[in-house]
Design an enzyme around this catalytic site. Structure first.
Site, short mmCIF file in Angstrom:
data_model
loop_
_atom_site.label_atom_id
_atom_site.label_comp_id
_atom_site.label_asym_id
_atom_site.label_seq_id
_atom_site.Cartn_x
_atom_site.Cartn_y
_atom_site.Cartn_z
N HIS A 37 0.77 -1.09 0.32
CA HIS A 37 -0.02 0.05 0.17
C HIS A 37 0.87 1.18 0.09
O HIS A 37 0.58 2.19 -0.68
CB HIS A 37 -0.79 -0.21 1.18
N GLN A 61 -18.24 -5.66 -0.70
CA GLN A 61 -17.45 -6.55 -1.45
C GLN A 61 -17.22 -8.04 -0.73
O GLN A 61 -16.33 -8.67 -1.01
CB GLN A 61 -16.24 -5.77 -2.08
N GLY A 149 -3.17 -1.39 -6.96
CA GLY A 149 -2.01 -2.45 -7.04
C GLY A 149 -2.26 -3.35 -8.16
O GLY A 149 -3.53 -3.76 -8.35
N GLN A 155 -8.95 -6.61 -11.04
CA GLN A 155 -9.84 -5.14 -10.07
C GLN A 155 -9.13 -4.06 -10.84
O GLN A 155 -10.17 -3.12 -11.23
CB GLN A 155 -9.53 -5.25 -8.69
O1 PAF Z 1 -7.96 -3.26 -3.12
C1 PAF Z 1 -8.70 -2.89 -2.14
O2 PAF Z 1 -8.24 -2.70 -1.18
C2 PAF Z 1 -10.32 -2.58 -2.31
O3 PAF Z 1 -11.06 -3.47 -3.22
C3 PAF Z 1 -10.69 -1.43 -2.74
C4 PAF Z 1 -9.99 -0.80 -3.89
C5 PAF Z 1 -10.07 -0.16 -1.54
C6 PAF Z 1 -12.28 -0.86 -2.78
O4 PAF Z 1 -12.62 -1.26 -1.41
#
Ligand code: PAF
Length: 285
Positions: A37, A61, A149, A155
């Site tokens: 991160h 999610q 990432g 995603q």
């Molecule tokens: O990758 C993540 O941590 C999550 O899927 C995100 C993009 C913050 C959305 O909740």
């Protein structure tokens, strides 16, 4: 570093920065921040005058049988790490701000096609949850750019598609996957691994590297894939998928589709005990 929990303060601050001509980069996260991160925050810093990081564990999610309630929440530690990087603003929305009608009754957004294959097939509704929260966060923060990432490669493609389809004036940037010394891709969920599982987890990235070598050597795709799955199973992994795809649309790759300079990616998701790990390996032939 400002920590902001309401929309008005966020918007006032963002408006001030805009007035003084500052560009804004945004890194959405679910917290429990690790070096992966932080490398995204570094990319944000290199590309904009101001950096906003959000921390929000998005209920939409997570499926009912997933780890929403046990997902690691380490706010104090996260704030220290972000402060050390001189992040300008941390946005901490709550559920009522993101889902005013409750998460099951709020408007959602879904990227067709890409959301329903591979990871989306294993986790129905997952990418709807991701796309919805990211769009809401984009609307709240109104950044010029955002960083995601590459570990969550599918995603990343879905966010790019969302931005293109909905004509959002946001540049999407990506950061390479960061790995532990033994190759394990960094993830907030790695802390679920016990000592024995942590030892075994290195076989995942090693198996993907071997798969890649076999493809480069001209081994038949199905054979290389089966041998990768077999190796992982022998090590005690439950394999959700290991699949070779082309990088732009994640289409399946056929034998005659492999040509010089073709950009490919191996995507994998496995379970080790109660921990689900995902990883990927991008390469060109
Ligand atoms: O990758 C993540 O941590 C999550 O899927 C995100 C993009 C913050 C959305 O909740």
């Amino acid at each position: 570093m400002a920590v902001c929990q309401n929309t008005e303060t966020l918007r006032t601050q963002v408006a001030r920065w805009r007035e003084s001509g500052d560009s804004i980069a945004f890194v959405p996260t679910m917290g429990n921040l690790h070096a992966g991160h932080l490398s995204l925050v570094e990319i944000a810093k290199q590309n904009a005058e101001r950096v906003i990081v959000s921390i929000y564990v998005n209920p939409l999610q997570f499926a009912p049988d997933e780890d929403f309630s046990s997902y690691p929440r380490t706010l104090e530690d996260d704030l220290k790490k972000l402060d050390a990087l001189e992040t300008d603003l941390i946005f901490l929305p709550d559920d009522t701000m993101i889902y005013p009608q409750g998460e099951q009754h709020s408007t959602f957004v879904e990227v067709p096609g890409l959301s329903h294959i591979i990871e989306g097939e294993c986790r129905p509704g997952f990418f709807r949850g991701v796309a919805t929260v990211v769009l809401k966060l984009f609307n709240l923060v109104e950044p010029d750019m955002a960083v995601f990432g590459e570990k969550d490669f599918q995603q990343l493609l879905i966010i790019r598609r969302l931005v293109e389809d909905l004509c959002l004036p946001i540049k999407i940037m990506s950061g390479a996957t960061l790995r532990e010394g033994d190759g394990l891709a960094m993830s907030s969920r790695n802390i679920y691994l016990d000592t024995q599982e942590r030892g075994k987890s290195r076989f995942l990235s090693a198996a993907l590297i071997e798969f890649q070598h076999q493809i480069k050597r001209g081994v038949d795709i199905e054979k290389a894939q089966t041998s990768c799955v077999d190796v992982l199973k022998k090590q005690g992994f439950l394999v959700d998928y290991v699949t070779l795809r082309e990088t732009s649309e994640l289409a399946l790759v056929s034998e005659d589709g492999i040509s010089a300079n073709k950009s490919l990616i191996i995507l994998a998701a496995v379970k080790l005990g109660k921990t689900r790990l995902i990883d990927n390996l991008k390469f060109t032939i």
